[in-house]
Design a protein around this motif. Structure first.
Motif, PDB file in Angstrom:
ATOM      1  N   PRO A 217     111.093 116.887 -43.353  1.00 53.78           N
ATOM      2  CA  PRO A 217     111.117 117.409 -44.716  1.00 53.78           C
ATOM      3  C   PRO A 217     111.325 118.920 -44.695  1.00 53.78           C
ATOM      4  O   PRO A 217     110.933 119.594 -43.741  1.00 53.78           O
ATOM      5  CB  PRO A 217     109.714 117.079 -45.248  1.00 53.78           C
ATOM      6  CG  PRO A 217     109.173 116.030 -44.331  1.00 53.78           C
ATOM      7  CD  PRO A 217     109.805 116.288 -43.000  1.00 53.78           C
ATOM      8  N   THR A 218     111.951 119.458 -45.721  1.00 53.57           N
ATOM      9  CA  THR A 218     112.112 120.901 -45.801  1.00 53.57           C
ATOM     10  C   THR A 218     111.231 121.439 -46.918  1.00 53.57           C
ATOM     11  O   THR A 218     110.909 120.725 -47.865  1.00 53.57           O
ATOM     12  CB  THR A 218     113.585 121.292 -46.072  1.00 53.57           C
ATOM     13  OG1 THR A 218     114.079 120.474 -47.136  1.00 53.57           O
ATOM     14  CG2 THR A 218     114.437 121.051 -44.850  1.00 53.57           C
ATOM     15  N   PHE A 219     110.855 122.707 -46.764  1.00 55.22           N
ATOM     16  CA  PHE A 219     110.006 123.331 -47.783  1.00 55.22           C
ATOM     17  C   PHE A 219     110.882 123.791 -48.937  1.00 55.22           C
ATOM     18  O   PHE A 219     111.841 124.527 -48.734  1.00 55.22           O
ATOM     19  CB  PHE A 219     109.255 124.519 -47.174  1.00 55.22           C
ATOM     20  CG  PHE A 219     108.411 125.259 -48.162  1.00 55.22           C
ATOM     21  CD1 PHE A 219     107.396 124.609 -48.840  1.00 55.22           C
ATOM     22  CD2 PHE A 219     108.636 126.597 -48.425  1.00 55.22           C
ATOM     23  CE1 PHE A 219     106.611 125.283 -49.769  1.00 55.22           C
ATOM     24  CE2 PHE A 219     107.853 127.287 -49.348  1.00 55.22           C
ATOM     25  CZ  PHE A 219     106.841 126.624 -50.016  1.00 55.22           C
ATOM     26  N   PRO A 221     110.474 125.720 -52.375  1.00 53.43           N
ATOM     27  CA  PRO A 221     109.604 126.421 -53.315  1.00 53.43           C
ATOM     28  C   PRO A 221     109.856 125.940 -54.742  1.00 53.43           C
ATOM     29  O   PRO A 221     108.939 125.812 -55.530  1.00 53.43           O
ATOM     30  CB  PRO A 221     110.005 127.886 -53.160  1.00 53.43           C
ATOM     31  CG  PRO A 221     110.756 127.972 -51.880  1.00 53.43           C
ATOM     32  CD  PRO A 221     111.336 126.637 -51.599  1.00 53.43           C
ATOM     33  N   GLN A 369     105.126 119.855 -38.735  1.00 51.09           N
ATOM     34  CA  GLN A 369     105.664 121.161 -39.116  1.00 51.09           C
ATOM     35  C   GLN A 369     104.618 122.081 -39.728  1.00 51.09           C
ATOM     36  O   GLN A 369     104.613 123.277 -39.456  1.00 51.09           O
ATOM     37  CB  GLN A 369     106.775 120.990 -40.152  1.00 51.09           C
ATOM     38  CG  GLN A 369     107.914 120.097 -39.714  1.00 51.09           C
ATOM     39  CD  GLN A 369     109.103 120.281 -40.624  1.00 51.09           C
ATOM     40  OE1 GLN A 369     110.038 120.989 -40.277  1.00 51.09           O
ATOM     41  NE2 GLN A 369     109.056 119.679 -41.795  1.00 51.09           N
ATOM     42  N   CYS A 370     103.763 121.527 -40.587  1.00 50.17           N
ATOM     43  CA  CYS A 370     102.846 122.365 -41.355  1.00 50.17           C
ATOM     44  C   CYS A 370     101.436 122.288 -40.764  1.00 50.17           C
ATOM     45  O   CYS A 370     100.896 121.179 -40.601  1.00 50.17           O
ATOM     46  CB  CYS A 370     102.806 121.916 -42.809  1.00 50.17           C
ATOM     47  SG  CYS A 370     104.435 121.580 -43.481  1.00 50.17           S
ATOM     48  N   GLY A 371     100.851 123.447 -40.500  1.00 47.86           N
ATOM     49  CA  GLY A 371      99.539 123.492 -39.873  1.00 47.86           C
ATOM     50  C   GLY A 371      98.488 122.595 -40.504  1.00 47.86           C
ATOM     51  O   GLY A 371      97.866 121.786 -39.823  1.00 47.86           O
ATOM     52  N   PRO A 372      98.279 122.706 -41.821  1.00 50.07           N
ATOM     53  CA  PRO A 372      97.211 121.902 -42.439  1.00 50.07           C
ATOM     54  C   PRO A 372      97.410 120.407 -42.226  1.00 50.07           C
ATOM     55  O   PRO A 372      96.445 119.647 -42.143  1.00 50.07           O
ATOM     56  CB  PRO A 372      97.325 122.261 -43.923  1.00 50.07           C
ATOM     57  CG  PRO A 372      97.958 123.609 -43.946  1.00 50.07           C
ATOM     58  CD  PRO A 372      98.900 123.631 -42.785  1.00 50.07           C
ATOM     59  N   ALA A 418      90.788 120.485 -48.026  1.00 52.52           N
ATOM     60  CA  ALA A 418      91.542 121.570 -47.388  1.00 52.52           C
ATOM     61  C   ALA A 418      93.013 121.244 -47.157  1.00 52.52           C
ATOM     62  O   ALA A 418      93.834 122.141 -47.107  1.00 52.52           O
ATOM     63  CB  ALA A 418      90.880 121.948 -46.058  1.00 52.52           C
ATOM     64  N   VAL A 419      93.360 119.972 -46.989  1.00 54.08           N
ATOM     65  CA  VAL A 419      94.767 119.684 -46.693  1.00 54.08           C
ATOM     66  C   VAL A 419      95.581 119.344 -47.956  1.00 54.08           C
ATOM     67  O   VAL A 419      96.806 119.327 -47.918  1.00 54.08           O
ATOM     68  CB  VAL A 419      94.938 118.521 -45.675  1.00 54.08           C
ATOM     69  CG1 VAL A 419      94.218 118.845 -44.380  1.00 54.08           C
ATOM     70  CG2 VAL A 419      94.479 117.189 -46.239  1.00 54.08           C
ATOM     71  N   ARG A 422      98.941 121.197 -49.306  1.00 50.49           N
ATOM     72  CA  ARG A 422      99.271 122.307 -48.417  1.00 50.49           C
ATOM     73  C   ARG A 422     100.379 121.991 -47.417  1.00 50.49           C
ATOM     74  O   ARG A 422     100.598 122.734 -46.468  1.00 50.49           O
ATOM     75  CB  ARG A 422      98.000 122.814 -47.737  1.00 50.49           C
ATOM     76  CG  ARG A 422      97.105 123.458 -48.787  1.00 50.49           C
ATOM     77  CD  ARG A 422      95.987 124.277 -48.246  1.00 50.49           C
ATOM     78  NE  ARG A 422      96.372 125.215 -47.238  1.00 50.49           N
ATOM     79  CZ  ARG A 422      95.731 125.333 -46.074  1.00 50.49           C
ATOM     80  NH1 ARG A 422      94.718 124.555 -45.798  1.00 50.49           N
ATOM     81  NH2 ARG A 422      96.125 126.232 -45.216  1.00 50.49           N
ATOM     82  N   ALA A 424     104.621 120.835 -46.742  1.00 50.29           N
ATOM     83  CA  ALA A 424     105.930 120.979 -47.376  1.00 50.29           C
ATOM     84  C   ALA A 424     106.278 119.712 -48.134  1.00 50.29           C
ATOM     85  O   ALA A 424     107.037 119.726 -49.083  1.00 50.29           O
ATOM     86  CB  ALA A 424     106.992 121.274 -46.323  1.00 50.29           C
TER      87      ALA A 424
END
Ligand code: SF4
Ligand code: SF4
Lengths: 474, 68
Positions: A217-219, A221, A369-372, A418-419, A422, A424
């Motif tokens: 997946p791409t982020f 905005p 890809q995303c830390g959370p 927390a996740v 958060r 993408a």
């Protein structure tokens, strides 16, 4: 990539005027070859297969009649089609349930060149409906795809079938080749085989894979900006959605609304699995109570809860099992129709073990890809496995009752918060929804684990529906 | 009125934490060291300079500033 292309001339089965006429006054006369469609509306998509046991073009045309296609150089069809679909109230059947007309209208506004992608990936292991549809009624999906592509001026159609779904790919390839020899197929149809991963069907991941071969997946905005490859605006529609478009174009919006409810019209494909004797894919009217659908699949035990919408979906307990399978009623219970997945959990199974198992699988499917998401989901899955394994008797002072790990409950809740939102993509949000609803529905199981009473049965029941998925054919 | 807004690209971010260090008022860190900030979080005017610095110094170019 297997390709089946054709440059055959478009065939005008209807004019914009006739399409508009159908939209405005489709009252009765528009069910040509549809005499065999039952009034309960449950054989719309799979009717031709059920009548003929054949997915071939001849039987398809005999059953459904000719497809609706814009005549060559017709204009104004993008608007007409968007309006027709809006009148029908069709929503996407891939999971998000977004109004199809809005998607069509947005794509019609954006840019000049378009590329239609038919999403038949079904990353959810408990889903089999798009595969069944593409195997049993590939021509209905292609009718819809060609209509949308021709109306919007898309010059490419790519049908995406997961790399491990050989039989489905063969069916699609055969259907596209069959059309090539006829005057159908105004737009070249090609077949693509993205990897069989949970997230490959996510819209931005699929487009990314077509662009560069990476199914991540791409982020974005701003999600209102349509996805594009080069100068082509990408239009991604679920396979079942396009099959419905093909039928709405043939029979009109009013016909479509004969099935379903006022705010959730039409039918939908559902994959039922879990503790049932007849797992598989059925077509139901939207608004059908969930327990009715499950009962028709012949439960093998008392059903204690149903997972609605797959691994990123929501658990409904006994009290909510009569909820209609429709967006609004489900939303009130924090659930959604999603991709029409229902998993029945028998009373003797352990809900905690089940959500732990599913969360573990979902953590492994993170696109990394995303830390959370990368760190949060495994942490959540780990907490759930501890909860599932907790058997130590709690001391009198133990707060949450989770024996040796008294912070487990609060930590798990904090991590779930927390996740959320958060990543993408919505992957972490889906896991949170599934886990939270499970903790609520299986509160008794959770408490039992907390007090260390051994769990009676931790056997996973929600095995993949895939192998049994075509059982409905019998 | 146009406001400065801050978003962290979760794909690009690698938890270097510079943004949270520069803007503790609006960026927190989770237990894994990743920034916690609502997408499109409004940056108060007195922090605008620091926000620009955060965007410049993020080693992953993951801090996205928009006006709107
Ligand atoms: S949220 Fe998770 S699954 Fe989605 S893009 Fe980020 S890492 Fe991948
Ligand atoms: S400075 Fe950049 S990489 Fe570091 S935490 Fe902030 S956004 Fe992520």
């Amino acid at each position: 990539m297997t390709t089946a292309t054709t440059s055959a001339a478009p065939r005008g089965a209807a004019t914009p005027a006739r399409l508009a006429e159908r939209r405005l006054a489709p009252a009765t006369g528009h069910a040509p070859a549809a005499g065999s469609e039952r009034r309960d509306g449950t054989t719309r998509l799979l009717g031709a297969w059920q009548a003929h046991q054949s997915a071939r073009l001849a039987e398809h045309l005999a059953h459904h009649g000719p497809p609706v296609l814009p005549p060559p150089r017709a204009c104004g069809w993008a608007d007409l089609l968007a309006r027709l679909v809006a009148d029908a109230g069709l929503t996407g059947r891939g999971g998000a349930g977004f109004p199809t007309s809005a998607k069509l209208a947005a794509a019609a506004r954006a840019g000049e060149r378009r590329w239609l992608v038919v999403d038949g990936l079904e990353g959810e292991p408990e889903s089999a409906k798009d595969r069944v549809l593409l195997q049993c009624a590939p021509h209905l999906v292609l009718d819809g795809a060609e209509l949308v592509a021709a109306a919007l001026g898309a010059d490419r159609i790519t049908v995406c079938v997961a790399a491990d779904q050989g039989a489905t790919a063969t069916a699609v390839h055969r259907a596209a080749t069959e059309r090539e020899r006829t005057a159908l197929a105004p737009v070249p149809v090609e077949l693509a085989r993205p990897p069989a991963r949970f997230l490959a069907g996510e819209e931005s991941a699929l487009v990314n894979w077509l662009r560069c071969g990476t199914a991540l997946p791409t982020f974005r905005p701003d999600k209102a900006v349509p996805l594009a490859i080069g100068r082509r605006t990408m239009l991604v529609h679920n396979a079942e959605t396009l099959a419905h478009v093909a039928l709405v174009a043939r029979h009109g919006a009013k016909w479509f609304r004969h099935a379903g409810t006022a705010d959730a019209p039409g039918t939908t494909l559902v994959t039922v699995s879990g503790a049932v004797a007849r797992p598989g894919v059925v077509e139901v009217e939207l608004g059908t109570p969930i327990d009715t659908i499950v009962a028709a699949a012949k439960p093998t035990a008392t059903v204690h809860a149903v997972l609605v919408g797959g691994r990123g979906g929501t658990w409904l307990g006994t009290n909510d099992m009569g909820t209609p399978l429709a967006p609004r009623a489900l939303r009130e219970r924090g659930a959604a129709v999603g991709a029409g997945i229902l998993v029945a959990l028998p009373a003797e199974a352990c809900g905690v073990a089940e959500i732990a198992r599913m969360a573990t699988a979902m953590a492994a499917e993170s696109a990394g890809q995303c830390g959370p998401c990368v760190f949060g989901l495994p942490a959540i899955a780990d907490d759930l496995r501890r909860l599932a394994a907790a058997a130590a008797p709690s001391g009198p002072g133990s707060r949450s009752g989770i024996g040796a790990d008294p912070d487990l409950g609060t930590r798990l809740q904090r991590r779930l918060g927390a996740v959320t939102g958060r990543g993408a993509c919505r992957h972490p949000d889906g896991v949170v929804r599934m886990v939270r609803s499970g903790l609520a529905v299986f509160a008794d199981d959770v408490a039992r684990h907390g007090t260390g009473r051994p769990c009676t049965a931790a056997t996973p029941v929600a095995g993949p529906a895939r192998d049994a998925a075509t059982r409905w054919q019998t | 009125m146009s406001e400065l807004r801050l978003t962290v690209d979760p794909v690009a971010c690698d938890a270097f934490g510079f943004c949270a260090e520069l803007l503790p008022e609006i960026v927190g860190l989770d237990e894994w060291g990743y920034p916690v900030v609502a997408p499109g979080e409004a940056v108060p005017p007195h922090l605008a300079k620091l926000a620009r610095q955060a965007a410049r110094s993020c080693p992953r170019q993951a801090v996205i500033l928009t006006v709107g």
